[in-house]
Design an enzyme around this catalytic site. Structure first.
Site, short mmCIF file in Angstrom:
data_model
loop_
_atom_site.label_atom_id
_atom_site.label_comp_id
_atom_site.label_asym_id
_atom_site.label_seq_id
_atom_site.Cartn_x
_atom_site.Cartn_y
_atom_site.Cartn_z
N SER A 36 0.81 -1.22 0.00
CA SER A 36 0.00 0.00 0.00
C SER A 36 0.84 1.27 0.00
O SER A 36 0.39 2.31 -0.46
CB SER A 36 -0.93 0.02 1.21
OG SER A 36 -0.20 -0.08 2.42
N GLY A 73 -1.82 -4.25 1.37
CA GLY A 73 -1.88 -5.38 2.28
C GLY A 73 -0.94 -6.51 1.94
O GLY A 73 -0.89 -7.52 2.66
N ASN A 102 4.32 -5.04 5.70
CA ASN A 102 3.21 -5.76 6.31
C ASN A 102 3.68 -6.98 7.10
O ASN A 102 3.05 -7.36 8.09
CB ASN A 102 2.19 -6.17 5.25
CG ASN A 102 1.40 -4.99 4.74
OD1 ASN A 102 0.82 -4.24 5.52
ND2 ASN A 102 1.40 -4.78 3.43
N ASP A 183 -4.30 7.33 9.74
CA ASP A 183 -3.89 6.06 10.33
C ASP A 183 -2.46 6.08 10.86
O ASP A 183 -2.02 5.15 11.53
CB ASP A 183 -4.06 4.90 9.33
CG ASP A 183 -3.25 5.09 8.05
OD1 ASP A 183 -2.35 5.94 8.01
OD2 ASP A 183 -3.52 4.36 7.08
N HIS A 186 0.23 5.58 6.43
CA HIS A 186 0.34 5.85 4.99
C HIS A 186 0.62 7.32 4.72
O HIS A 186 -0.07 8.20 5.25
CB HIS A 186 -0.94 5.41 4.29
CG HIS A 186 -1.18 3.94 4.37
ND1 HIS A 186 -1.99 3.37 5.34
CD2 HIS A 186 -0.70 2.92 3.63
CE1 HIS A 186 -2.01 2.07 5.17
NE2 HIS A 186 -1.23 1.77 4.14
#
Length: 210
Positions: A36, A73, A102, A183, A186
């Protein structure tokens, strides 16, 4: 019904198109293969650093097009399962391998991550694809032993395979609330040029001019 079908066909076709294609010279392909952080998560596609990279290459008249095969992801295990198909489909000259974030966020075993990355690097080497490896760091709350082993994985692989390394994709971005989405993970649109600048010096060494 036919118009709706045509819409989806066109939409899929556009997704699979290179971000920017050279029109006046034959061009080679740079494949961005990440998660991502490279898929412009939460942003418009044109705001992401891969699109900014394509624009820079065009501005500097460098004979490359950019194909972004990043998936939000994605782990290194997932990347390994789809890499061969991506290499066969796009036939890149250069691949920017930016996976591992991740794995770290999920606390997956570092040894498994290293093996997956090693397998991807071996596959790229077999297909004569030059790789720029992009390193990641994870927050210290995962513990010093895990965070150190995680970070060292990228430098160890770069040395083993004798490839260029970007030490940290999010240098000067991570931890800065003004440059991250809500978040806290990002990067914002404003951070994308900084991310590109983290990659560009090492990538530029691999590029050939007209």
């Amino acid at each position: 019904m036919k118009s709706r079908l045509l819409f989806w066909v066109l939409r899929v076709s556009l997704v699979l198109m290179p971000l920017v294609a050279s029109t006046s010279h034959a061009s080679s392909t740079i494949l961005v293969f990440g998660d991502s952080l490279s898929a412009a998560y939460g942003l418009q596609t044109e705001q992401g650093w891969p699109t900014l990279l394509a624009q820079r290459l065009k501005t500097e008249r460098l004979p490359y097009q950019v194909v972004n095969a990043s998936v939000s992801g994605e782990t290194t295990a997932g990347g390994l399962t789809r890499l061969n198909q991506a290499l066969q489909q796009h036939k890149p000259t250069i691949m920017i391998l930016a996976l591992g974030a991740n794995d770290g966020l999920r606390g997956l075993p570092v040894d498994a991550m290293q093996q997956n990355l090693s397998s991807m690097l071996t596959l790229a080497k077999q297909q004569k694809v030059t790789v720029l490896l992009v390193g990641m760091k994870i927050p210290p709350n995962y513990g010093p032993q895990y965070t150190q082993a995680f970070q060292q994985t990228f430098s160890s692989l770069a040395q083993q395979f004798k490839i260029n390394l970007v030490p940290f994709l999010l240098e000067n971005v991570a931890g800065n609330p003004a440059l991250n989405q809500d978040d806290g993970i990002h990067p914002t649109a404003q951070a994308q040029p900084i991310v590109l600048e983290n990659i560009w010096p090492q990538l530029k060494k691999l590029l050939k001019a007209y």
